[in-house]
Scaffold this motif. Structure first.
Motif, PDB file in Angstrom:
ATOM      1  N   MET A 238       0.819  -1.207   0.000  1.00 44.56           N
ATOM      2  CA  MET A 238       0.000   0.000   0.000  1.00 44.56           C
ATOM      3  C   MET A 238       0.855   1.260   0.000  1.00 44.56           C
ATOM      4  O   MET A 238       0.513   2.269  -0.626  1.00 44.56           O
ATOM      5  N   ALA A 242       0.492   4.168  -2.826  1.00 46.87           N
ATOM      6  CA  ALA A 242       0.275   5.585  -2.532  1.00 46.87           C
ATOM      7  C   ALA A 242       1.312   6.455  -3.246  1.00 46.87           C
ATOM      8  O   ALA A 242       0.974   7.497  -3.827  1.00 46.87           O
ATOM      9  N   THR A 252       2.898   9.850   3.307  1.00 45.05           N
ATOM     10  CA  THR A 252       2.545   8.446   3.417  1.00 45.05           C
ATOM     11  C   THR A 252       3.166   7.824   4.666  1.00 45.05           C
ATOM     12  O   THR A 252       2.529   7.029   5.371  1.00 45.05           O
ATOM     13  N   PRO A 297      -9.197   3.651  -2.099  1.00 45.37           N
ATOM     14  CA  PRO A 297      -8.135   4.065  -3.017  1.00 45.37           C
ATOM     15  C   PRO A 297      -8.117   3.283  -4.328  1.00 45.37           C
ATOM     16  O   PRO A 297      -7.456   3.703  -5.276  1.00 45.37           O
ATOM     17  N   GLN A 303      -5.100  11.409  -2.941  1.00 43.50           N
ATOM     18  CA  GLN A 303      -4.583  11.501  -1.578  1.00 43.50           C
ATOM     19  C   GLN A 303      -5.660  11.397  -0.503  1.00 43.50           C
ATOM     20  O   GLN A 303      -5.461  10.682   0.485  1.00 43.50           O
ATOM     21  N   PHE A 306      -6.411   7.819   0.245  1.00 40.73           N
ATOM     22  CA  PHE A 306      -5.359   7.112   0.970  1.00 40.73           C
ATOM     23  C   PHE A 306      -5.360   7.518   2.451  1.00 40.73           C
ATOM     24  O   PHE A 306      -5.104   6.684   3.321  1.00 40.73           O
ATOM     25  N   HIS A 309      -8.042   5.521   3.868  1.00 41.91           N
ATOM     26  CA  HIS A 309      -7.627   4.114   3.990  1.00 41.91           C
ATOM     27  C   HIS A 309      -6.863   3.880   5.291  1.00 41.91           C
ATOM     28  O   HIS A 309      -7.214   2.987   6.072  1.00 41.91           O
TER      29      HIS A 309
END
Length: 406
Positions: A238, A242, A252, A297, A303, A306, A309
């Protein structure tokens, strides 16, 4: 009643449980990635040798997790946890002084064996000690994972950067000291339930199904397999997804840290919620949230999705582990709890073996990460269905379960 025959207070047991989780699971398995760079450079290991160390550690855990459950069922969960702590503490001390690859390989195997003998028997022991609060006690114990990762994230890089040659050895020595302290604490505090049949519900006492034929345990194991597969894919890919989608690396990284910190606090909260809703109900809720968080996502790779998420996963990931482990012991007799937890953990381990290989094939085929997480969302949807199915078995009397098992 003498001190060593009394059940310790709830708070003392859950603190001990969280500390055991840190020593047995975080120090012995999850922290290896942080120690690896300095250890590899200090010993002159190749990348293949470093990877083999991690593989052997996981193999030691996988091969003995069922053995540990049977051992705990026969000799008591406390004996198994103490043995696990002895193995990991000895392994830490050995790693601090070893210099050749073969002894280090064997010591990493010992760490995996120690995790197998320590973690799942600990969970079943706690669940049997507080059967009506098993969700809460397992949630507190699993909060040790988030707390332990926060600690090693702060301590290990600082120690390895301070001394390139000796720093990683000092880390293993520090882990050995922590393992020894937890070992002494566990010998004083942990108790096996005095009457293992006393806490069994009437429907469980009516007829003890073998764990391997209990449809509820098998279904929970399948859910745990889904969790193992999808969680390892999430933690492995992940971050890269991202970055590929244009999210800055620093942002991130902060999101990943946020998810870890949240899991420290959400574990106990989910445990209490599971005790009230029922473990299969909380399992369905947590799995549904995980599905939503993973699908966002995929549908909109931007963004804010994410951020959503990592926020949603931070809220629900502890709930998944807590609900699964609590549910695995709910329809078995107390003396079968350790075997049940070990049995469902086998599904989790197999899922973790399958996940990265399957995800890599999809990434190569599709040329990106979006298809991988679309497939992961489908698997999570299967997990939601299996969670609903586990509620059906949970409500059945043992005689009906026995008929289905036959």
């Amino acid at each position: 009643m003498p001190f060593f025959h009394r059940r310790p207070p709830f708070a003392l047991m859950v603190i001990n449980g969280a500390l055991c989780t840190i020593a047995i699971l975080v120090f012995a398995r999850l922290s290896y990635g942080l120690v690896l760079p300095a250890m590899r450079d200090g010993l002159g290991l190749s990348n293949a040798q470093a990877a083999n160390l991690s593989t052997v550690n996981a193999l030691g855990y996988l091969l003995l997790v069922m053995v540990a459950g049977v051992f705990a069922a026969r000799f008591g969960g406390k004996t198994s946890v103490v043995l696990g702590l002895m193995l990991v503490t000895g392994g830490f001390f050995g790693l601090a002084h070893a210099s050749d690859f073969v002894p280090i390989l064997l010591l990493m195997l010992v760490l995996g064996m120690g995790t197998a003998f320590g973690y799942t028997p600990l969970i079943s022991l706690l669940a049997n000690t507080f059967p009506h609060r098993r969700g809460a006690v397992i949630g507190f114990a699993n909060s040790g994972v988030g707390l332990g990762m926060l600690l090693v994230g702060l301590i290990v890089p600082a120690m390895t950067e301070r001394s390139a040659d000796q720093g990683w050895r000092d880390v293993w020595l520090l882990f050995a000291a922590g393992g020894l302290a937890v070992l002494v604490m566990s010998m004083l505090i942990l108790r096996n339930p005095l009457d293992r049949s006393a806490t069994a519900s009437p429907k469980v006492r009516a007829k003890d199904l073998p764990v391997f034929r209990n449809p509820h345990v098998i279904t929970v194991g399948l859910v745990y397999g889904v969790q193992g597969l999808t969680y390892i894919v999430q933690t492995t890919f992940m971050y890269s997804y991202a970055l590929e989608s244009g999210v800055p690396a620093l942002t991130t990284g902060h999101l990943v840290s946020m998810m870890g910190i949240m899991s420290v606090f959400t574990g106990p909260l989910w445990g209490g919620l599971a005790d009230r809703l029922g473990y299969s109900n909380s399992l369905v809720l947590a799995m549904t949230l995980s599905l939503v968080g993973t699908a966002l996502p995929v549908l909109w790779p931007v963004q804010p999705m994410f951020v959503a998420h990592f926020l949603i996963l931070g809220l629900c990931i502890s709930g998944l582990f807590t609900s699964i482990l609590a549910a695995s012991t709910e329809t078995v007799a107390p003396h079968q709890a350790a075997v049940a937890v070990s049995f469902v953990t086998l599904f989790y381990a197999v899922g973790q073996l399958i996940g990265p290989a399957a995800a890599s094939l999809i990434i190569e085929w599709s040329g990106g990460f979006r298809a991988t997480f679309a497939a992961t969302s489908v698997v999570l949807a299967l997990g939601v269905y299996l969670g609903h199915r586990s509620r059906r078995y949970q409500r059945m009397p043992p005689q009906t379960c026995a008929g289905l098992a036959d």
